[in-house]
Design an enzyme around this catalytic site. Structure first.
Site, PDB file in Angstrom:
ATOM      1  N   CYS A 139       2.056 -27.380  10.313  1.00  0.00           N
ATOM      2  CA  CYS A 139       0.860 -27.393   9.729  1.00  0.00           C
ATOM      3  C   CYS A 139      -0.419 -26.689  10.454  1.00  0.00           C
ATOM      4  CB  CYS A 139       0.437 -28.817   9.398  1.00  0.00           C
ATOM      5  SG  CYS A 139       1.755 -29.386   8.171  1.00  0.00           S
ATOM      6  N   HIS A 174      -4.991 -28.925  12.527  1.00  0.00           N
ATOM      7  CA  HIS A 174      -3.906 -29.016  11.473  1.00  0.00           C
ATOM      8  C   HIS A 174      -4.565 -28.847  10.104  1.00  0.00           C
ATOM      9  CE1 HIS A 174      -1.233 -31.426   9.222  1.00  0.00           C
ATOM     10  NE2 HIS A 174      -0.516 -31.841  10.137  1.00  0.00           N
ATOM     11  N   LYS A 188       2.574 -42.583  12.848  1.00  0.00           N
ATOM     12  CA  LYS A 188       2.795 -41.822  14.423  1.00  0.00           C
ATOM     13  C   LYS A 188       2.496 -42.741  15.559  1.00  0.00           C
ATOM     14  CE  LYS A 188       0.956 -37.463  12.469  1.00  0.00           C
ATOM     15  NZ  LYS A 188       2.209 -36.438  12.258  1.00  0.00           N
ATOM     16  N   GLN A 224      -3.007 -37.284  16.435  1.00  0.00           N
ATOM     17  CA  GLN A 224      -2.136 -37.191  17.853  1.00  0.00           C
ATOM     18  C   GLN A 224      -2.858 -38.138  18.959  1.00  0.00           C
ATOM     19  OE1 GLN A 224       0.846 -35.949  17.781  1.00  0.00           O
ATOM     20  NE2 GLN A 224       0.829 -34.921  15.885  1.00  0.00           N
ATOM     21  N   ASP A 240     -10.144 -36.028  14.316  1.00  0.00           N
ATOM     22  CA  ASP A 240      -8.895 -35.807  13.886  1.00  0.00           C
ATOM     23  C   ASP A 240      -8.038 -36.687  15.156  1.00  0.00           C
ATOM     24  OD1 ASP A 240      -6.095 -35.964  13.173  1.00  0.00           O
ATOM     25  OD2 ASP A 240      -6.128 -33.901  12.716  1.00  0.00           O
TER      26      ASP A 240
END
Ligand code: PMP
Length: 405
Positions: free
Chosen positions: A360, A118, A221, A198, A195
């Site tokens: 993104c 991303h 999220k 997600q 990261d």
């Protein structure tokens, strides 16, 4: 295993928007009543600034805020003093790139990223590279939509100072073997930054088994409010890292021309934090823990398998991303040569909310050979009937746009 229909009843947005098929949780999830109530309760009963006041109300607010830190630590299997509250994953990744990157990177160093990152895990490293003279390299994505692991091995070298990788792609749904990649990178002396924007909402995460130095997540999220996220950092790395933002709450002693700083995590939380939002995120993490993250992952995978199976029935529909068991709950697609924005508008007219664009992830879309995709993403309140409605809407849209395909 929880029943997604029962879960759905905990989320007021669905009762307030009858007929909505919400398939955009990868962008931001909906919020259960307990999280919404926690925000109101905090403001109605407990609000004052934290870590400052000598009075009881401020102490109560501080306790609630620190309790949230402990809840997030529990969620990630970490220690509370390794949990830094930030606004979102973007801020967490910028914090590492600026604070660690500017202090440690030099010309000749390499920052190893991946093509499926991303922009939040690309641009901060570009900024750090521009300031330090470090060079960026990227692990390519294979035609099957996975990281090219041979290329990873070949790109990793003694010059690699940082390896930054997403746990799960927000476009392909690919879940990366982060623990193995991280172990290899750390063996070469690289800092490993994961990261988890997600990953954290969907996978059981134990940072103590991830071999990483940093893990970034966005609360919004994973059923929490917007404005609260987490940077988990390995204690010794956090301890050696200079501050990112300066101001109140992060100092020990301040002179006119210099200051000394508090220990982490406060060192990285300058100014008044998003107190209510952090508390709401703590409640969200507890809600997910009660559902059971193993079951959340199982539910997501089952629904994604079902979605991939059903969507293959749609003629002219091109699906992106790998097949296989370890695929998370996002499905990106294009219908013929139709612009995904037109497709999403047609789906919206049928009550189905999906996201379109490059999500993104422009370099990844370049690799896929398209400018944009439509993306459906699923979460704990979705079930097979949502997939069926997506399918019906896609078939109707295809009929409508037949002449343009
Ligand atoms: N990384 C990934 C993989 C994401 O999907 C997102 C959100 N789309 C982010 C980082 C950034 O999250 P946020 O906008 O909440 O900072």
């Amino acid at each position: 295993m929880f029943d997604p229909n029962e879960v759905k009843r905990d989320f007021p947005i669905f009762a307030n928007n009858p007929g909505l098929t919400f398939l955009d949780s990868a962008a931001s999830s909906q919020k259960p009543r307990v999280v919404i109530d926690a925000l109101a309760h905090y403001y109605e009963y407990d609000h004052a600034n934290v870590h400052r006041g000598a009075y009881e109300l401020s102490q109560r607010a501080t306790e609630a805020y620190e309790h949230a830190r402990a809840q997030l630590a529990g969620f990630l299997n970490a220690d509370p003093d390794e949990i830094v509250f930030v606004r979102n994953a973007t801020e967490a990744l910028n914090l590492v790139a600026y604070a660690w990157g500017l202090a440690n990177l030099r010309a000749g160093d390499e920052i190893l990223l991946t093509e499926m990152e991303h922009h939040a895990n690309l641009v901060p490293w570009q900024l750090a590279a521009q300031r330090t003279g470090a060079q960026i390299k990227a692990v390519p994505v294979t035609a099957a939509g996975r990281l090219d692991l041979d290329a990873f091995e070949a790109l990793l070298s003694e010059r690699t100072r940082v390896f930054a990788v997403t746990q799960m792609s927000n476009v392909l749904g690919a879940v990366n073997p982060v623990a193995e990649l991280a172990a290899a990178a750390r063996e070469r002396g690289a800092l490993v930054v994961v990261d988890g924007a997600q990953g954290a909402p969907h996978l059981p995460v134990r940072v103590d088994e991830l071999n990483a130095d940093f893990y970034a997540l966005s609360g919004h999220k994973m059923l929490g409010p917007t404005g609260a996220g987490v940077l988990w950092g390995r204690r010794d790395v956090l301890g050696r890292m200079p501050p990112f933002l300066g101001g109140g709450s992060m100092i020990d002693r301040v002179e006119i021309t210099s200051s000394s700083y508090t220990a982490p995590p406060q060192r990285f939380e300058a100014g008044t934090p998003a107190i209510a939002e952090a508390i709401g995120l703590g409640v969200a993490a507890e809600y997910l823990k009660e559902l059971g993250m193993d079951d959340v992952w199982e539910h997501d995978r089952r629904l994604t398998r079902y979605a991939l199976e059903r969507l293959r029935e749609v003629p002219d529909l091109h699906l992106y991303g790998p097949t296989g068991e370890d695929r998370g709950a996002v499905v990106a697609f294009n219908l013929g040569s139709l612009h995904p924005h037109d497709l999403a508008t047609a789906l919206d007219e049928r009550g189905v909310a999906v996201r379109t664009g490059h999500h993104c992830a422009q370099p990844l879309h370049r690799r896929l050979g398209v400018a944009a995709t439509a993306r459906a993403s699923f979460y704990v309140y979705n079930d097979e009937s949502d997939v069926d409605r997506l399918l019906e809407a896609l078939l109707e849209a295809r009929e409508f746009f037949k002449a343009w395909l």
